[in-house]
Write an enzyme that holds these catalytic residues in place. Structure first.
Site, PDB file in Angstrom:
ATOM      1  N   ASP A 203       0.812  -1.211   0.000  1.00 14.42           N
ATOM      2  CA  ASP A 203       0.000   0.000   0.000  1.00 14.42           C
ATOM      3  C   ASP A 203       0.856   1.276   0.000  1.00 14.42           C
ATOM      4  OD1 ASP A 203      -2.416   1.451   0.188  1.00 14.42           O
ATOM      5  OD2 ASP A 203      -2.220   1.567   2.368  1.00 14.42           O
ATOM      6  N   GLU A 448       3.350  -8.271   7.454  1.00 18.02           N
ATOM      7  CA  GLU A 448       2.153  -8.999   7.021  1.00 18.02           C
ATOM      8  C   GLU A 448       2.435  -9.993   5.899  1.00 18.02           C
ATOM      9  OE1 GLU A 448      -1.035  -6.281   6.226  1.00 18.02           O
ATOM     10  OE2 GLU A 448      -1.073  -5.524   8.275  1.00 18.02           O
ATOM     11  N   GLU A 537       0.379  -1.360  14.246  1.00 14.81           N
ATOM     12  CA  GLU A 537      -0.390  -0.470  13.367  1.00 14.81           C
ATOM     13  C   GLU A 537      -1.821  -0.403  13.870  1.00 14.81           C
ATOM     14  OE1 GLU A 537      -0.527  -1.191   9.127  1.00 14.81           O
ATOM     15  OE2 GLU A 537       1.606  -1.690   9.044  1.00 14.81           O
TER      16      GLU A 537
HETATM   17  C1  BDP Z   1      -1.696  -2.397   6.794  1.00 14.54           C
HETATM   18  C2  BDP Z   1      -0.424  -2.377   5.961  1.00 14.54           C
HETATM   19  C3  BDP Z   1      -0.059  -0.960   5.532  1.00 14.54           C
HETATM   20  C4  BDP Z   1      -1.277  -0.260   4.946  1.00 14.54           C
HETATM   21  C5  BDP Z   1      -2.374  -0.243   5.996  1.00 14.54           C
HETATM   22  C6  BDP Z   1      -3.627   0.474   5.475  1.00 14.54           C
HETATM   23  O1  BDP Z   1       0.656  -2.918   6.706  1.00 14.54           O
HETATM   24  O2  BDP Z   1       0.977  -0.998   4.587  1.00 14.54           O
HETATM   25  O3  BDP Z   1      -0.988   1.038   4.483  1.00 14.54           O
HETATM   26  O4  BDP Z   1      -2.706  -1.570   6.277  1.00 14.54           O
HETATM   27  O5  BDP Z   1      -4.444  -0.209   4.874  1.00 14.54           O
HETATM   28  O6  BDP Z   1      -2.217  -3.670   6.894  1.00 14.54           O
HETATM   29  O7  BDP Z   1      -3.739   1.688   5.620  1.00 14.54           O
END
Ligand code: BDP
Length: 651
Positions: A203, A448, A537
């Site tokens: 992403d 991930e 995250e």
């Molecule tokens: C997470 C990913 C990250 C994405 C984020 C998202 O690790 O790279 O940018 O989701 O969806 O799972 O904002």
């Protein structure tokens, strides 16, 4: 195999020797070394030919680039994608060509005992380098440096300028890090002939080009190739064990001295390895954990050796911090004290520059980290510039260093042996480059990695074991998505790192379910693995300036409310085994185009231009409160306070 990728592999087969054997010491001036930056404007051309290999067929490296076709100005360092108005260049896939004519000082050329090195801080993704039309090397992988000894080639043309050509290919396949794939769309009525697209399964925008500084630097023929320091302490005595590897002489004489910030030599030793004892040690402490965070000594290494009839000398100064890192089943300890990560995830990303190194941006980001009261960040999703880690060392910002593996590609191809072999090399390059940074406290081998697929287990196991062999002093982890099945890979890590997006990707709009689901997540994972957990995250997109009360998804109010809902559960668990929270993301960043993204990912608490959204104030208030609660932070560090939402917040 796609035709485009075939072009990459043909080049690989020409010369199996990779650029990188050593050379991970950051180039620094010293009395025996000189550094010359080659940043600025380079000539540039993208190879738009259908197979993307006209440059190799027509040997564009053999003469000045302007003679084989049109060139444009391209700044280095910078991604090339956002520099022009041409969407074809923004979305380009394949080889681009960079060239610069440089002068090499006569004193470098005339002294046969001087090595002349060309070093590229990073180029994404696959690079081939020529000097005056002669190939000097190649390197696979963005985000890490590579170098070549160009002395012999440069000396052939004593007295004339030197032409440096670098071809860079951004194509990603199943075995690159990160993985991707090139898809050929063979439908003559719908797509032009030969039409292909690069799919990425991560992403962020696949920015490409020469992203970090290009340098020439010298060393003597007998030179310090690598230094490793490992630190410890007992009461007020610091212990620093060092190992210096010297190339060019079998019997070098090595002397090291450790100098403090008052320029006093506090310990010294002779020999290529040894142990320094430092009385009244100033330990390296994280920001907000001590009144003097980020204390660095300088390890001065001096090597002398006879080489033929000459007597050669090399000197290198390495900043070092003395600190320890340990993990228990519920704690993350720095210098034997519990450390709680209250920090962010970042990207190397900004307007116009893309992933290009930019000093104003770096300094601004550090000022914002301090403004937030953040003590840490994760280098999501790849190794960051060495210059950034040096800032972290100096300011006491703690780092979880990531490899360049990230993918939500649910394909077993990405766990094949070819991927693993390259992944192991990347870990070696990363650990070798960053092992001496006190700020780096943990390695993360992947983000991930489709952890619910069975091949992920042995793959992660091998990577973790290999990384521990490379560096036994730091914990190792990988980042997992809490929605995926739990078992693959996780048993091997020291700290469980969880990404979760409750009320965003699931139960959309339902903030009320967060505390229940988060509680279940923590209890399940800690119950099963008995390891400390970092919420690596969590976050919500907020389009800056979009408001709705009561909160609606994509508004600043929703982002703020979502963060607050997570925080109440964090507060319960950080009394037990939660050792950190890293918000996703520090700032908005560019992504590929999709209906999931509104001109990029908007989960930043700052905009891409680094202006705070409402969520930034929530994080700021929280992080300063946590810092104050730990009781180790001297009140406000004398910097004063600022009123936030009617409250007085220290800065
Ligand atoms: C997470 C990913 C990250 C994405 C984020 C998202 O690790 O790279 O940018 O989701 O969806 O799972 O904002």
């Amino acid at each position: 195999m796609g035709r485009l990728l075939f072009a990459v592999c043909v080049v690989c087969a020409w010369d199996a020797a990779h650029l990188l054997g050593g050379g991970m010491l950051f180039p620094r001036d010293s009395p025996t070394r000189e550094v010359k930056e080659l940043n600025g404007l380079w000539s540039f051309r993208a190879d738009f030919s259908p197979g993307r290999n006209a440059g190799f067929q027509q040997a564009w490296f053999s003469g000045p680039l302007r003679e084989s076709g049109p060139v444009i100005d391209m700044p280095v360092p910078a991604s090339y994608n956002d520099i022009t108005q041409d969407a074809r260049l923004r979305d380009f896939v394949g080889w681009v060509w960079y060239e610069k004519e440089v002068w090499i000082a006569v004193r470098w050329l005339r002294d046969g005992n001087t090595r002349i090195m060309l070093r590229v801080g990073s180029a994404h993704y696959y690079s081939v380098v020529w000097v005056n039309g002669e190939k000097v090397g190649q390197h696979e992988g963005g985000h890490l440096p590579f170098e070549a000894d160009i002395g012999a080639v440069a000396r052939k043309r004593n007295g004339t300028s030197c032409r440096i050509t670098i071809a860079v290919n951004n194509t990603l396949d199943f075995h690159t890090l990160p993985p991707g794939r090139v898809e050929y769309l063979n439908h003559p009525k719908r797509y032009p002939s030969g039409y292909f697209v690069q799919s990425t399964h991560f992403d962020f925008f696949n920015y490409a080009g020469i992203h970090r500084s290009v340098l020439l630097y010298t060393t003597p023929k007998v030179y310090i190739d690598d230094i490793t320091v490992v630190t410890n302490f007992s009461d007020s005595t610091g212990l620093l064990s060092y190992q210096v590897s010297v190339v060019g002489s079998t019997r070098p004489s090595v002397r090291v001295s450790l100098v403090d910030q008052d320029e006093k030599c506090v310990a010294s030793s002779a020999g290529s390895s040894g142990l320094l004892k430092i009385v009244n040690i100033n330990l390296w402490w994280p920001y907000l954990m001590h009144e003097k965070p980020g204390y660095l000594y300088t390890l001065e290494v001096q090597v002398t050796a006879e080489a033929g009839n000459s007597f050669l000398e090399d000197m290198y100064s390495l900043p070092v911090g003395v600190r320890t890192v340990q993990v228990t089943s519920t704690q993350f300890l720095i210098n034997n004290k519990p450390f709680y990560f209250h920090g962010v995830n970042k990207h190397e990303d900004s307007d116009i520059r893309g992933k290009g190194l930019d000093w104003p941006l770096i300094v601004k980001d550090f000022n914002l980290l301090k403004w937030l009261g953040a003590n840490s960040f994760r280098t999501s999703h790849y190794p960051y510039a060495e210059e950034v880690l040096q800032m972290c060392d100096r300011h006491g910002i703690v780092v979880i260093a990531n490899s360049s593996h990230t993918s939500i590609l649910i394909q077993s191809y990405i766990f094949e042996n070819a991927s693993l072999a390259h992944h192991l090399v990347v870990m070696e390059e990363l650990v070798r480059r960053d092992k001496n940074h006190p700020s780096v406290v943990m390695w993360s081998v992947a983000n991930e990695p489709a952890a619910e697929m069975p091949p992920a287990g042995p793959y992660i196991k091998t990577l973790v074991a290999h990384t521990k062999l490379l560096d036994w002093t730091r914990p190792v982890t990988f980042i997992t998505n809490s929605n995926f099945a739990m078992d693959h890979g996780v048993p091997y890590v020291d700290v469980v790192c969880l990404n979760s997006y409750f009320s965003w990707y699931q139960d959309q709009g339902h903030l009320e379910v967060i505390s229940l689901q988060l509680n279940e997540q923590f209890e399940d994972w800690h119950g099963k693995y008995q390891k400390p957990i970092i919420q690596s995250e969590y976050g919500a997109d907020a389009v800056p300036g979009l408001h709705n009360d009561p909160p609606l998804m994509f508004t600043e109010e929703y982002q703020k409310a979502m963060l607050e809902s997570y925080h109440s559960t964090f507060d319960q668990k950080r009394k037990k085994y939660l050792v950190g929270e890293l918000v996703w993301n520090f700032a908005d960043f560019m992504t590929g185009q999709s209906i999931m993204r509104v001109a990029g990912n908007k989960k930043g608490i700052f905009t891409r231009q680094r202006q705070p959204k409402a969520g930034a104030y929530v994080i700021r208030e929280r992080y300063w409160r946590i810092a104050n609660e730990t009781g180790v932070m001297p009140a406000c560090q004398g910097l004063g306070t600022v009123a936030v939402n009617g409250r007085s917040i220290p800065i």
